[in-house]
Design a protein around this motif. Structure first.
Motif, short mmCIF file in Angstrom:
data_model
loop_
_atom_site.label_atom_id
_atom_site.label_comp_id
_atom_site.label_asym_id
_atom_site.label_seq_id
_atom_site.Cartn_x
_atom_site.Cartn_y
_atom_site.Cartn_z
N TYR A 20 18.69 10.42 -14.29
CA TYR A 20 17.40 9.99 -14.84
C TYR A 20 16.61 9.34 -13.69
CZ TYR A 20 18.58 10.58 -19.82
OH TYR A 20 18.89 11.09 -21.06
N VAL A 21 15.31 9.20 -13.89
CA VAL A 21 14.48 8.51 -12.90
C VAL A 21 13.54 7.55 -13.61
CG1 VAL A 21 14.55 10.44 -11.26
CG2 VAL A 21 12.66 10.28 -12.90
N ASP A 22 13.19 6.46 -12.91
CA ASP A 22 12.10 5.63 -13.43
C ASP A 22 10.97 5.62 -12.41
OD1 ASP A 22 11.56 3.02 -12.04
OD2 ASP A 22 13.65 2.58 -12.47
N LEU A 23 9.75 5.48 -12.93
CA LEU A 23 8.56 5.59 -12.08
C LEU A 23 8.43 4.42 -11.12
CD1 LEU A 23 6.06 6.94 -14.76
CD2 LEU A 23 7.36 8.22 -13.06
N GLY A 24 8.94 3.26 -11.49
CA GLY A 24 9.06 2.15 -10.58
C GLY A 24 7.79 1.72 -9.87
N GLY A 25 6.64 1.82 -10.53
CA GLY A 25 5.42 1.33 -9.94
C GLY A 25 4.76 2.26 -8.94
N ILE A 26 5.40 3.40 -8.64
CA ILE A 26 4.79 4.32 -7.67
C ILE A 26 3.46 4.84 -8.20
CG2 ILE A 26 5.13 6.47 -6.39
CD1 ILE A 26 6.92 4.24 -5.44
N GLN A 27 3.28 4.78 -9.53
CA GLN A 27 2.02 5.24 -10.10
C GLN A 27 0.82 4.44 -9.60
OE1 GLN A 27 4.60 3.88 -11.80
NE2 GLN A 27 4.01 3.13 -13.81
N TRP A 28 1.03 3.18 -9.19
CA TRP A 28 -0.11 2.42 -8.65
C TRP A 28 -0.02 2.25 -7.13
CZ3 TRP A 28 2.15 -1.85 -6.52
CH2 TRP A 28 3.27 -2.42 -7.16
N CYS A 29 0.99 2.87 -6.52
CA CYS A 29 1.08 2.82 -5.05
C CYS A 29 0.15 3.83 -4.38
CB CYS A 29 2.52 3.11 -4.61
SG CYS A 29 3.66 1.72 -4.85
N TYR A 30 -0.13 4.92 -5.06
CA TYR A 30 -0.94 5.99 -4.48
C TYR A 30 -2.15 6.28 -5.38
CZ TYR A 30 3.05 6.99 -1.44
OH TYR A 30 4.05 6.90 -0.52
N PRO A 31 -3.19 6.92 -4.84
CA PRO A 31 -4.30 7.34 -5.70
C PRO A 31 -3.80 8.19 -6.86
CG PRO A 31 -4.89 7.59 -3.39
CD PRO A 31 -3.43 7.24 -3.43
N ARG A 32 -4.45 8.04 -7.99
CA ARG A 32 -3.96 8.69 -9.21
C ARG A 32 -3.77 10.18 -9.07
NH1 ARG A 32 -6.24 6.26 -14.88
NH2 ARG A 32 -5.91 4.02 -14.46
N GLU A 33 -4.75 10.88 -8.52
CA GLU A 33 -4.67 12.34 -8.47
C GLU A 33 -3.48 12.80 -7.63
OE1 GLU A 33 -6.11 14.62 -10.35
OE2 GLU A 33 -6.87 12.83 -11.37
N TYR A 34 -3.19 12.09 -6.56
CA TYR A 34 -2.03 12.44 -5.76
C TYR A 34 -0.76 12.21 -6.57
CZ TYR A 34 1.75 12.05 -2.40
OH TYR A 34 2.95 12.20 -1.76
N PHE A 35 -0.65 11.06 -7.23
CA PHE A 35 0.53 10.78 -8.05
C PHE A 35 0.67 11.82 -9.16
CE2 PHE A 35 1.88 8.81 -12.11
CZ PHE A 35 3.24 8.66 -11.83
N TYR A 36 -0.44 12.15 -9.82
CA TYR A 36 -0.39 13.13 -10.90
C TYR A 36 0.08 14.49 -10.39
CZ TYR A 36 -3.19 10.06 -14.01
OH TYR A 36 -3.66 9.04 -14.80
N GLN A 37 -0.64 15.04 -9.42
CA GLN A 37 -0.42 16.42 -9.02
C GLN A 37 0.84 16.61 -8.18
OE1 GLN A 37 -2.18 18.90 -10.29
NE2 GLN A 37 -3.36 17.35 -11.41
#
Length: 344
Positions: A264-281
């Motif tokens: 399993y994986v957890d997102l661990g805050g990486i969602q706010w480490c990078y610009p949203r579109e990069y994190f999304y795509q």
């Protein structure tokens, strides 16, 4: 007659495209992209002791990757980074609390607003104190690093048996230059498998410039999920979550999740480490498109800015490629299954 048939067929096609489909799709799209508002399990929340709070407010700008946009190596990176924390460039920074009471109050607001259950990791005193404020919402973990924290295997076993320790982690060996497949970790993995205690293992980014000013032994290469192969073969019954999902080694992670379905994986805050579109795509959508939406768990990586929880939630809810069911899985269902929480 032929002209009439063609006209009727063309009319039927037009009605289908212009009449039926758009309204049907709009309804489906609206229901699928609805924001998730149910209970949330945060797999990645840090507990602090009072003396770990800065006496002066510290700013956090998101995305974190842009906090220092350029750097001359003739300067000291630590001076540059902490200068940005004191005088941020962004318009609406988050400011850290300066007292433990404020920290708990702001965290409590987030916990209540978003109906959060959290895995809280930190030192034993820090987790014990924070658990006292959130006895029904938090699940006790422990943050440790071998070669730094004097926590032998038998001590961890005792903590599980007598102190209510439910999770081994976040294990932060990467900051000490210790790979996940280092033989010194194998006794800890063996304990986790034997006692059926889940492991949260840090594999991913720290603060920008981490090796330059905070943890000189940190190794980016130790984020690579391929390093877990020997571990998973040796301890196949161990429950393990890769904290920060081995970012940025997404293709390697996908290969490992494919071959080792216990990961399993957890997102661990990486969602706010990078610009949203990069994190999304480049990250989240790629994992979901690969078919692993049932093994991705929410994690805010909240340390001293409680409102980052809110932003972390919003980033997932705003992902228009996720269905409501996929959001519910990320926010709650997957973690509940991983942790084996009792069903209501």
């Amino acid at each position: 007659m032929k002209v009439s048939v063609k006209n009727n067929l063309f009319l039927a096609v037009c009605i289908c495209f212009l009449g039926c489909s758009p309204s049907t799709n709009k309804k489906s799209e609206s229901s699928e992209q609805k924001a998730y508002q149910g209970p949330i399990i945060d797999m990645h929340l840090h507990a602090l002791e009072e003396n770990e709070l800065s006496p002066e407010p510290m700013a956090m700008c998101t995305p974190l990757s842009t906090i220092v946009q350029h750097f001359d190596p003739q300067n000291d990176f630590g001076d540059v980074f902490w200068g940005k924390a004191a005088n941020p460039d962004c318009e609406n920074p988050y400011w850290s609390p300066v007292t433990y009471e404020e920290y708990v109050e702001r965290l409590s607001n987030q916990v209540e607003k978003y109906k959060i259950t959290a895995i809280t990791s930190g030192s034993l005193p820090a987790t014990k104190k924070l658990m006292g404020h959130f006895p029904d919402q938090f699940i006790r973990g422990i943050q440790f690093r071998i070669n730094r924290d004097n926590i032998p295997v038998d001590s961890l076993q005792s903590l599980v048996e007598t102190e209510g320790l439910k999770v081994l982690g976040e294990i932060s060996n990467q900051y000490g230059g210790i790979a996940p497949n280092d033989p010194k970790m194998f006794p800890y993995y063996a304990l986790a498998e034997e006692m059926d205690v889940p492991v949260l293992l840090h594999m991913g980014s720290g603060l920008p410039g981490t090796p330059l000013f905070l943890n000189p032994e940190y190794q980016v290469a130790h984020s690579n999920p391929l390093l877990l192969e020997e571990v998973l073969k040796s301890y196949p019954k161990m429950r393990i979550s890769i904290a920060h999902y081995g970012e940025p080694f997404i293709d390697e992670l996908i290969a490992m999740m494919y071959h080792y379905p216990q990961i399993y994986v957890d997102l661990g805050g990486i969602q706010w480490c990078y610009p949203r579109e990069y994190f999304y795509q480049s990250h989240l959508k790629k994992l979901v498109d690969a078919g692993f939406g049932k093994r991705i768990m929410f994690g805010s990586d909240m340390i001293i800015w409680p409102e980052l929880i809110e932003e972390s939630i919003a980033i997932i809810n705003d992902a228009d490629f996720l269905t409501y069911e996929q959001k519910a899985d990320i926010f709650y269902n997957n973690a509940a299954r991983f942790l084996r929480l009792p069903k209501d």
